[in-house]
Design a protein around this motif. Sequence first.
Motif, short mmCIF file in Angstrom:
data_model
loop_
_atom_site.label_atom_id
_atom_site.label_comp_id
_atom_site.label_asym_id
_atom_site.label_seq_id
_atom_site.Cartn_x
_atom_site.Cartn_y
_atom_site.Cartn_z
N TYR A 16 -25.21 36.30 -34.78
CA TYR A 16 -24.73 35.41 -35.40
C TYR A 16 -24.73 34.72 -36.70
CZ TYR A 16 -26.55 29.63 -35.81
OH TYR A 16 -26.54 29.00 -35.77
N PHE A 17 -25.41 35.24 -37.91
CA PHE A 17 -24.86 34.74 -38.68
C PHE A 17 -23.68 35.66 -39.43
CE2 PHE A 17 -30.08 34.78 -39.66
CZ PHE A 17 -29.82 33.19 -40.42
N ALA A 18 -23.37 36.54 -39.51
CA ALA A 18 -22.01 37.77 -39.22
C ALA A 18 -20.87 36.38 -38.97
CB ALA A 18 -21.93 38.82 -39.30
N PHE A 19 -21.02 35.80 -37.76
CA PHE A 19 -20.40 35.21 -36.65
C PHE A 19 -19.86 33.84 -37.21
CE2 PHE A 19 -19.68 31.49 -33.52
CZ PHE A 19 -18.02 31.62 -33.43
N THR A 20 -20.86 32.93 -37.62
CA THR A 20 -21.13 31.85 -38.95
C THR A 20 -20.27 32.08 -40.16
OG1 THR A 20 -23.72 32.00 -39.05
CG2 THR A 20 -22.69 30.94 -37.21
N GLU A 21 -21.36 33.03 -40.79
CA GLU A 21 -20.37 33.28 -42.26
C GLU A 21 -19.24 33.52 -41.85
OE1 GLU A 21 -21.08 36.05 -46.14
OE2 GLU A 21 -21.90 36.57 -44.44
N VAL A 22 -18.58 34.97 -40.82
CA VAL A 22 -16.99 34.72 -40.78
C VAL A 22 -16.52 33.10 -40.87
CG1 VAL A 22 -15.22 36.01 -39.26
CG2 VAL A 22 -17.48 37.02 -40.06
N SER A 23 -16.85 32.90 -39.45
CA SER A 23 -16.12 31.34 -38.98
C SER A 23 -16.12 30.11 -40.11
CB SER A 23 -17.05 30.44 -37.83
OG SER A 23 -16.44 29.47 -37.71
N SER A 24 -16.74 30.57 -41.06
CA SER A 24 -17.38 29.09 -42.39
C SER A 24 -16.09 29.72 -42.83
CB SER A 24 -18.27 29.07 -42.53
OG SER A 24 -19.14 28.65 -42.07
N LEU A 25 -15.56 31.27 -43.85
CA LEU A 25 -14.81 31.58 -44.45
C LEU A 25 -13.28 31.32 -44.31
CD1 LEU A 25 -17.18 34.67 -45.86
CD2 LEU A 25 -16.56 32.44 -47.07
N VAL A 26 -13.45 32.08 -42.58
CA VAL A 26 -11.95 32.02 -42.32
C VAL A 26 -11.46 30.28 -42.88
CG1 VAL A 26 -10.69 32.40 -40.43
CG2 VAL A 26 -11.51 34.15 -41.76
N ARG A 27 -12.02 29.64 -41.77
CA ARG A 27 -12.06 28.33 -41.41
C ARG A 27 -11.36 27.80 -43.10
NH1 ARG A 27 -13.54 22.92 -37.61
NH2 ARG A 27 -12.59 21.82 -38.52
N HIS A 28 -12.55 27.57 -44.04
CA HIS A 28 -12.07 27.11 -45.70
C HIS A 28 -10.80 27.17 -45.37
CE1 HIS A 28 -12.78 25.55 -49.23
NE2 HIS A 28 -12.41 26.39 -50.13
N ALA A 29 -10.10 28.59 -45.76
CA ALA A 29 -9.43 29.23 -46.47
C ALA A 29 -8.41 28.78 -45.37
CB ALA A 29 -9.00 30.78 -46.66
N VAL A 30 -8.07 28.45 -44.12
CA VAL A 30 -6.76 28.23 -43.39
C VAL A 30 -6.51 26.97 -43.53
CG1 VAL A 30 -6.44 27.69 -40.61
CG2 VAL A 30 -7.23 30.15 -41.73
N GLU A 31 -7.67 25.82 -43.58
CA GLU A 31 -7.68 24.56 -44.09
C GLU A 31 -7.04 24.60 -45.27
OE1 GLU A 31 -11.85 23.12 -43.83
OE2 GLU A 31 -11.73 22.15 -41.44
N LYS A 32 -7.77 25.35 -46.49
CA LYS A 32 -6.38 25.43 -47.64
C LYS A 32 -5.50 25.25 -47.35
CE LYS A 32 -7.19 27.21 -52.32
NZ LYS A 32 -7.81 28.31 -53.01
N GLN A 33 -5.23 26.67 -46.40
CA GLN A 33 -3.94 27.10 -46.77
C GLN A 33 -2.89 26.00 -46.14
OE1 GLN A 33 -2.28 28.38 -43.10
NE2 GLN A 33 -0.25 28.00 -44.39
N LEU A 34 -3.51 25.11 -44.56
CA LEU A 34 -2.87 24.10 -44.54
C LEU A 34 -2.53 23.14 -44.67
CD1 LEU A 34 -4.62 24.55 -40.76
CD2 LEU A 34 -2.09 24.99 -41.08
N ARG A 35 -3.31 22.05 -45.75
CA ARG A 35 -3.13 21.29 -46.78
C ARG A 35 -1.93 21.30 -47.87
NH1 ARG A 35 -5.46 16.94 -44.73
NH2 ARG A 35 -7.15 17.12 -44.55
N SER A 36 -2.22 22.53 -47.94
CA SER A 36 -1.07 23.34 -49.11
C SER A 36 0.06 22.92 -48.93
CB SER A 36 -1.51 24.35 -49.81
OG SER A 36 -0.45 25.17 -50.14
N ALA A 37 0.27 23.71 -47.70
CA ALA A 37 1.70 24.20 -47.26
C ALA A 37 2.39 22.75 -45.98
CB ALA A 37 1.82 25.48 -45.78
N GLY A 38 1.50 21.92 -45.23
CA GLY A 38 1.73 20.89 -45.07
C GLY A 38 1.10 19.39 -45.00
N ASP A 39 -0.07 19.21 -46.10
CA ASP A 39 -0.75 18.02 -45.68
C ASP A 39 -1.28 17.60 -44.38
OD1 ASP A 39 -1.84 16.52 -47.50
OD2 ASP A 39 -0.48 15.14 -46.99
#
Length: 166
Positions: A16-39
Motif C-alpha cells: 500500500y505504501f509503495a503504491f501510494t508513493e509511486v502514484s504520488s511521485l508519478v502524478r507530480h512529474a506528469v502534472e509538471k510535464q503537462l503544465r510545461s508542454a501544454g498548460d
Amino acid sequence: MTETPTSLTPAQLGAYFAFTEVSSLVRHAVEKQLRSAGDLSYVQFQLLARLGDAPDGRLRMTDLADGVVYSRSGLTYQAQLLEQRGLVTRTPSPDDERSTVVALADAGRAVLAAVFPGHIATVHQLLFAALSDRDVDELARILGQAADRLRATPPRSAGPRQRKTP
C-alpha cells in the motif's frame, strides 16, 4: 460472510505504501510535464485524452466524469476552461436535452499532439524503465483486478449516473 480485517499484514502495508508513493511521485512529474508542454492540468489532460480516444471525438459529460473519476461539477468547470481556450466545444445532447456533449476541437488535438511525447517519456522513465516486460504484465494484471473490484462499487463520480424515472 467475509469478516472485515482490522489490520493489514506487513506485506499489505508495504504494498500500500509503495503504491501510494509511486502514484504520488508519478502524478507530480506528469502534472509538471503537462503544465510545461501544454498548460494543462492532469484532469484537463485526462478529459482531452478520453475525447481523443472516442471514435468521433465526442462524449457525454457524465461519461467523461465517470471515466476520469472526477465530480461532475468539477469536470464541468474544467471543460469550461478548455472551451474558453478553444480546445473543446460543448453542446446540448441531441438525444437528451439535460445532457451535454463535449467534443474535441482541432486545437485540442494539437495540444494533445504537443504533450503526448513528453507524457509518454515521463511515464516510461518514472514507472516502466526499471521493470521487465513480465513485471509490467503482472502490474497491469494486479492493478486491473483492483480497478475491476473498485469499479464494481464505485464512488458516485466513478459510477453510472442513476436516472430518475418520472
